[in-house]
Design a protein around this motif. Sequence first.
Motif, PDB file in Angstrom:
ATOM      1  N   GLN A 266       0.815  -1.220   0.000  1.00 40.44           N
ATOM      2  CA  GLN A 266       0.000   0.000   0.000  1.00 40.44           C
ATOM      3  C   GLN A 266       0.848   1.270   0.000  1.00 40.44           C
ATOM      4  OE1 GLN A 266      -2.041  -0.759   3.693  1.00 40.44           O
ATOM      5  NE2 GLN A 266      -3.745  -1.808   2.691  1.00 40.44           N
ATOM      6  N   ILE A 267       2.163   1.111  -0.171  1.00 44.26           N
ATOM      7  CA  ILE A 267       3.072   2.245  -0.040  1.00 44.26           C
ATOM      8  C   ILE A 267       3.896   2.432  -1.305  1.00 44.26           C
ATOM      9  CG2 ILE A 267       4.968   3.237   1.310  1.00 44.26           C
ATOM     10  CD1 ILE A 267       4.106   1.416   3.614  1.00 44.26           C
ATOM     11  N   GLN A 268       4.025   3.678  -1.714  1.00 43.14           N
ATOM     12  CA  GLN A 268       4.936   4.026  -2.813  1.00 43.14           C
ATOM     13  C   GLN A 268       6.168   4.692  -2.202  1.00 43.14           C
ATOM     14  OE1 GLN A 268       3.547   7.075  -5.481  1.00 43.14           O
ATOM     15  NE2 GLN A 268       5.060   6.581  -7.055  1.00 43.14           N
ATOM     16  N   LEU A 269       7.305   4.047  -2.341  1.00 42.69           N
ATOM     17  CA  LEU A 269       8.550   4.602  -1.823  1.00 42.69           C
ATOM     18  C   LEU A 269       9.223   5.428  -2.912  1.00 42.69           C
ATOM     19  CD1 LEU A 269       9.982   1.476   0.067  1.00 42.69           C
ATOM     20  CD2 LEU A 269       8.664   3.378   1.012  1.00 42.69           C
ATOM     21  N   VAL A 270       9.566   6.679  -2.577  1.00 44.97           N
ATOM     22  CA  VAL A 270      10.191   7.578  -3.548  1.00 44.97           C
ATOM     23  C   VAL A 270      11.476   8.139  -2.946  1.00 44.97           C
ATOM     24  CG1 VAL A 270       7.984   8.185  -4.621  1.00 44.97           C
ATOM     25  CG2 VAL A 270       8.859   9.571  -2.731  1.00 44.97           C
ATOM     26  N   GLY A 271      12.307   8.694  -3.814  1.00 40.87           N
ATOM     27  CA  GLY A 271      13.562   9.279  -3.336  1.00 40.87           C
ATOM     28  C   GLY A 271      14.707   8.297  -3.451  1.00 40.87           C
ATOM     29  N   THR A 272      15.607   8.325  -2.497  1.00 33.78           N
ATOM     30  CA  THR A 272      16.749   7.421  -2.494  1.00 33.78           C
ATOM     31  C   THR A 272      16.270   5.980  -2.354  1.00 33.78           C
ATOM     32  OG1 THR A 272      18.052   9.134  -1.357  1.00 33.78           O
ATOM     33  CG2 THR A 272      18.984   6.907  -1.430  1.00 33.78           C
ATOM     34  N   PRO A 273      16.706   5.064  -3.208  1.00 31.35           N
ATOM     35  CA  PRO A 273      16.275   3.663  -3.089  1.00 31.35           C
ATOM     36  C   PRO A 273      16.626   3.064  -1.735  1.00 31.35           C
ATOM     37  CG  PRO A 273      17.383   4.051  -5.198  1.00 31.35           C
ATOM     38  CD  PRO A 273      17.588   5.288  -4.378  1.00 31.35           C
ATOM     39  N   VAL A 274      15.706   2.262  -1.215  1.00 29.91           N
ATOM     40  CA  VAL A 274      15.929   1.629   0.086  1.00 29.91           C
ATOM     41  C   VAL A 274      17.203   0.793   0.065  1.00 29.91           C
ATOM     42  CG1 VAL A 274      15.006  -0.030   1.745  1.00 29.91           C
ATOM     43  CG2 VAL A 274      13.478   1.595   0.668  1.00 29.91           C
ATOM     44  N   SER A 275      17.462   0.135  -1.034  1.00 24.82           N
ATOM     45  CA  SER A 275      18.645  -0.730  -1.135  1.00 24.82           C
ATOM     46  C   SER A 275      19.943   0.052  -0.958  1.00 24.82           C
ATOM     47  CB  SER A 275      18.656  -1.466  -2.474  1.00 24.82           C
ATOM     48  OG  SER A 275      18.620  -0.546  -3.554  1.00 24.82           O
ATOM     49  N   ASP A 276      19.925   1.347  -1.289  1.00 26.10           N
ATOM     50  CA  ASP A 276      21.120   2.182  -1.131  1.00 26.10           C
ATOM     51  C   ASP A 276      21.306   2.649   0.307  1.00 26.10           C
ATOM     52  OD1 ASP A 276      21.417   1.862  -3.823  1.00 26.10           O
ATOM     53  OD2 ASP A 276      20.872   3.927  -4.354  1.00 26.10           O
ATOM     54  N   LEU A 277      20.247   2.575   1.103  1.00 28.69           N
ATOM     55  CA  LEU A 277      20.274   3.096   2.466  1.00 28.69           C
ATOM     56  C   LEU A 277      20.339   2.008   3.534  1.00 28.69           C
ATOM     57  CD1 LEU A 277      17.464   5.812   2.100  1.00 28.69           C
ATOM     58  CD2 LEU A 277      19.924   6.237   2.230  1.00 28.69           C
ATOM     59  N   ARG A 278      19.883   0.813   3.192  1.00 32.89           N
ATOM     60  CA  ARG A 278      19.781  -0.247   4.198  1.00 32.89           C
ATOM     61  C   ARG A 278      21.152  -0.618   4.761  1.00 32.89           C
ATOM     62  NH1 ARG A 278      16.890  -4.303   1.584  1.00 32.89           N
ATOM     63  NH2 ARG A 278      14.967  -3.343   2.362  1.00 32.89           N
ATOM     64  N   PRO A 279      21.271  -0.634   6.084  1.00 37.53           N
ATOM     65  CA  PRO A 279      22.559  -1.007   6.688  1.00 37.53           C
ATOM     66  C   PRO A 279      22.876  -2.479   6.466  1.00 37.53           C
ATOM     67  CG  PRO A 279      20.865  -0.802   8.378  1.00 37.53           C
ATOM     68  CD  PRO A 279      20.248  -0.323   7.095  1.00 37.53           C
ATOM     69  N   ALA A 280      24.161  -2.811   6.419  1.00 34.63           N
ATOM     70  CA  ALA A 280      24.567  -4.204   6.227  1.00 34.63           C
ATOM     71  C   ALA A 280      24.122  -5.060   7.399  1.00 34.63           C
ATOM     72  CB  ALA A 280      26.081  -4.281   6.060  1.00 34.63           C
ATOM     73  N   ARG A 281      24.041  -4.437   8.566  1.00 36.31           N
ATOM     74  CA  ARG A 281      23.636  -5.160   9.772  1.00 36.31           C
ATOM     75  C   ARG A 281      22.937  -4.191  10.711  1.00 36.31           C
ATOM     76  NH1 ARG A 281      25.665  -5.705  14.847  1.00 36.31           N
ATOM     77  NH2 ARG A 281      25.343  -7.684  15.950  1.00 36.31           N
ATOM     78  N   PHE A 282      21.835  -4.621  11.292  1.00 36.16           N
ATOM     79  CA  PHE A 282      21.151  -3.805  12.296  1.00 36.16           C
ATOM     80  C   PHE A 282      20.656  -4.744  13.389  1.00 36.16           C
ATOM     81  CE2 PHE A 282      17.527  -1.740  14.286  1.00 36.16           C
ATOM     82  CZ  PHE A 282      18.014  -0.466  14.522  1.00 36.16           C
ATOM     83  N   LEU A 283      21.055  -4.473  14.633  1.00 38.22           N
ATOM     84  CA  LEU A 283      20.706  -5.328  15.757  1.00 38.22           C
ATOM     85  C   LEU A 283      19.342  -4.927  16.314  1.00 38.22           C
ATOM     86  CD1 LEU A 283      21.656  -7.568  17.721  1.00 38.22           C
ATOM     87  CD2 LEU A 283      22.603  -5.732  19.164  1.00 38.22           C
TER      88      LEU A 283
END
Length: 379
Positions: A266-283
């Motif tokens: 139900q969401i349209q994500l715009v702007g910087t792609p999530v794949s470019d922002l997602r951290p390699a690891r998040f606890l």
Amino acid sequence: MKTVSLQAIRNYDPETVAAAMDALLSPLGGIKAFICPGQKVLIKPNMLAGKAPEKAVTTHPSIVREVILRVQSVGAAAVVGDSPGIGSCRQVAQKCGILQVIEETGAKLATFAESVPIGGSGEGGHRLEVAQDVISADIIINLPKLKTHQMMGMTGAVKNMFGAVVGMRKPHLHLQAGADKARFACMLLDLCEKIKPALTIVDAGLAMEGNGPGSGTPVWIGALLAGDEPVAVDAAALELLGLPLTSCWTQQVALEREMKGSSLEQIQLVGTPVSDLRPARFLPAKNTDVNFGLPPLLKKRLRRSLSAFPKIDPRMCSSCGLCVKHCPPQAMTLDSKRVRIDLNNCISCFCCQELCPEGAIETQQGLLLRLADFIHGRT
């Protein structure tokens, strides 16, 4: 379809923040799409406690400054307020750097002193009251800090609105929900729906992982998120972190209630792609509840094995007594400078951990809960 904008941010320098905010808000129509000249705009950051910005406990002052300036550029009046967990609003704002920003820009501080009813009870049956400053505002801009949360899994757009509840009325709502995390999440969703922030901007530059929301580890994500639907913004934040939507209780309940923007479809994500922002690891926060579909009687008998509880680290505890004072069910006592917890009365709200200034409260998982995490690869 709800739109959520994402934008990379390299640091918190004013020029960098201004450029990132331009790119973030542009797909949403800019700040003028949400505010009109002459309106009173309440800016609601996360001011949980008086910690320095590098601790990632509160919304960064640079983000607050930029939003104030944009509100003022439209010809609207900017007011900044919250109800902190520890200390007065002014004290906390000073310690976390937000008061200086307010004074520099000529905005005003709302101390959230007076509480008023917000209407009928929500879907969860809770009677809700919020600060008068919230009711008197024409527009509310929600400025959460992206952090893990030991009780809810994550604190973001929806959970940040809990700061509209004044002072010691928060423990009362915790008591109403007891150990039922779904009921507490339902209350948070009802509260957010009634307040209806016009715009949410999430500070996910320096976020918090692990033992959040007050004692976790700062981690650089380098992102800002924005949208007009808090539930949708939280869904995007979980996607950014690579966490399942069901890892956050408010999002899980929102999915069950089929709320707008609760699912990624139900969401349209715009702007910087999530794949470019997602951290390699998040606890993520530790899992604190599992029931395996057990009947209520058996679940009650196995509660300590199926749940998680706070545990005091005596090496770090300063015996300040804040956890004892703020424990909703009064399950904590201070005896001979040692904090003791009555686990029979503890509701696992983790308010003590959230407010501990020394980071001396850990999360202790029961045996079956640890086993479930191992089986599902969460350890």
